[in-house]
Scaffold this active site. Structure first.
Site, PDB file in Angstrom:
ATOM      1  CG  ASP A 146      -1.969   0.864   1.113  1.00  0.00           C
ATOM      2  OD1 ASP A 146      -3.257   0.553   1.101  1.00  0.00           O
ATOM      3  OD2 ASP A 146      -1.754   2.185   1.146  1.00  0.00           O
ATOM      4  CG  ASN A 151     -11.887  -0.773   4.074  1.00  0.00           C
ATOM      5  OD1 ASN A 151     -12.246  -1.421   5.204  1.00  0.00           O
ATOM      6  ND2 ASN A 151     -10.951  -0.321   3.941  1.00  0.00           N
ATOM      7  CB  VAL A 192      -9.354   1.826  -4.778  1.00  0.00           C
ATOM      8  CG1 VAL A 192      -8.929   1.295  -6.026  1.00  0.00           C
ATOM      9  CG2 VAL A 192      -8.457   2.862  -4.668  1.00  0.00           C
ATOM     10  CG  HIS A 242      -8.708  -3.095  -2.211  1.00  0.00           C
ATOM     11  ND1 HIS A 242      -9.757  -2.327  -2.763  1.00  0.00           N
ATOM     12  CD2 HIS A 242      -8.562  -2.350  -0.875  1.00  0.00           C
ATOM     13  CE1 HIS A 242      -9.961  -1.021  -2.394  1.00  0.00           C
ATOM     14  NE2 HIS A 242      -9.516  -1.269  -1.202  1.00  0.00           N
ATOM     15  CG  HIS A 290      -6.657  -2.688   3.181  1.00  0.00           C
ATOM     16  ND1 HIS A 290      -5.963  -1.820   3.185  1.00  0.00           N
ATOM     17  CD2 HIS A 290      -7.897  -2.741   2.937  1.00  0.00           C
ATOM     18  CE1 HIS A 290      -6.661  -0.824   2.425  1.00  0.00           C
ATOM     19  NE2 HIS A 290      -7.911  -1.334   2.333  1.00  0.00           N
TER      20      HIS A 290
HETATM   21  P1  5GP Z   1      -9.727   1.247   0.517  1.00  0.00           P
HETATM   22  O1  5GP Z   1      -9.686   2.515   1.042  1.00  0.00           O
HETATM   23  O2  5GP Z   1     -10.357   1.493  -0.728  1.00  0.00           O
HETATM   24  O3  5GP Z   1     -10.368   0.172   1.300  1.00  0.00           O
HETATM   25  O4  5GP Z   1      -8.053   0.998   0.032  1.00  0.00           O
HETATM   26  C1  5GP Z   1      -7.612   1.647  -0.949  1.00  0.00           C
HETATM   27  C2  5GP Z   1      -6.054   1.578  -0.638  1.00  0.00           C
HETATM   28  O5  5GP Z   1      -5.144   1.952  -1.677  1.00  0.00           O
HETATM   29  C3  5GP Z   1      -5.666   2.550   0.415  1.00  0.00           C
HETATM   30  O6  5GP Z   1      -4.970   1.877   1.592  1.00  0.00           O
HETATM   31  C4  5GP Z   1      -4.658   3.356  -0.441  1.00  0.00           C
HETATM   32  O7  5GP Z   1      -3.561   3.961   0.589  1.00  0.00           O
HETATM   33  C5  5GP Z   1      -4.223   2.639  -1.370  1.00  0.00           C
HETATM   34  N1  5GP Z   1      -3.596   3.330  -2.544  1.00  0.00           N
HETATM   35  C6  5GP Z   1      -4.406   4.491  -3.092  1.00  0.00           C
HETATM   36  N2  5GP Z   1      -3.565   4.857  -4.268  1.00  0.00           N
HETATM   37  C7  5GP Z   1      -2.461   3.606  -4.395  1.00  0.00           C
HETATM   38  C8  5GP Z   1      -1.567   3.856  -5.493  1.00  0.00           C
HETATM   39  O8  5GP Z   1      -1.157   4.484  -6.316  1.00  0.00           O
HETATM   40  N3  5GP Z   1      -0.597   2.818  -4.980  1.00  0.00           N
HETATM   41  C9  5GP Z   1      -0.683   1.841  -4.135  1.00  0.00           C
HETATM   42  N4  5GP Z   1       0.102   1.073  -3.932  1.00  0.00           N
HETATM   43  N5  5GP Z   1      -1.643   1.854  -2.997  1.00  0.00           N
HETATM   44  C10 5GP Z   1      -2.806   3.021  -3.316  1.00  0.00           C
END
Ligand code: 5GP
Length: 113
Positions: free
Chosen positions: A30, A86, A95, A99, A101
């Site tokens: 991440d 999430n 996003v 995914h 985590h």
């Molecule tokens: P969510 O909030 O949708 O559960 O998790 C999305 C995750 O994607 C977040 O923890 C965020 O830090 C990660 N993320 C967002 N943009 C990027 C990126 O460009 N590269 C990587 N490796 N992680 C990302």
């Protein structure tokens, strides 16, 4: 439909530190780690979020979870780790590509915020 950020990572259009890849899943660090180890495990199939998956995705989701366990082992997280998915606005999803985590490397509080 436009590509999600994670599809661009799969396609190597956006760089990421990739820890594992096969024909069905990808695991990468991440960009904003919330723990000493913070890895995202994603299916290559663009399922938006876990609640949108269907029964035909059963094997894929099983493979995703088994991969998360293997990555945790590879990272030496024998003291414990957490897997989080999430879903939607209230779930904290940012996003829209399924995914998982993987968080570890420190004691994690419960319940999460
Ligand atoms: P969510 O909030 O949708 O559960 O998790 C999305 C995750 O994607 C977040 O923890 C965020 O830090 C990660 N993320 C967002 N943009 C990027 C990126 O460009 N590269 C990587 N490796 N992680 C990302």
């Amino acid at each position: 439909m436009s590509q999600t950020l994670f599809e661009k990572i799969i396609a190597r259009e956006i760089p990421a530190e990739i820890l594992y890849e096969d024909d069905r899943v990808l695991a990468f660090r991440d960009i904003q780690p919330q723990a000493p180890e913070h890895v995202l495990i994603i299916p290559k199939k663009p399922i938006p979020r876990v609640g949108d998956a269907s029964r035909e995705d059963q094997a894929l989701l099983g493979h995703l979870l088994l991969t998360a366990g293997e990555v945790a082992r590879e990272l030496g997280l024998q003291d414990g780790f957490r897997l989080v998915m999430n879903h939607g606005k209230n779930g904290g999803e940012t996003v829209p590509h399924l995914h998982c985590h993987l968080l570890g490397g420190r004691p994690l509080k419960w319940p999460p915020g």
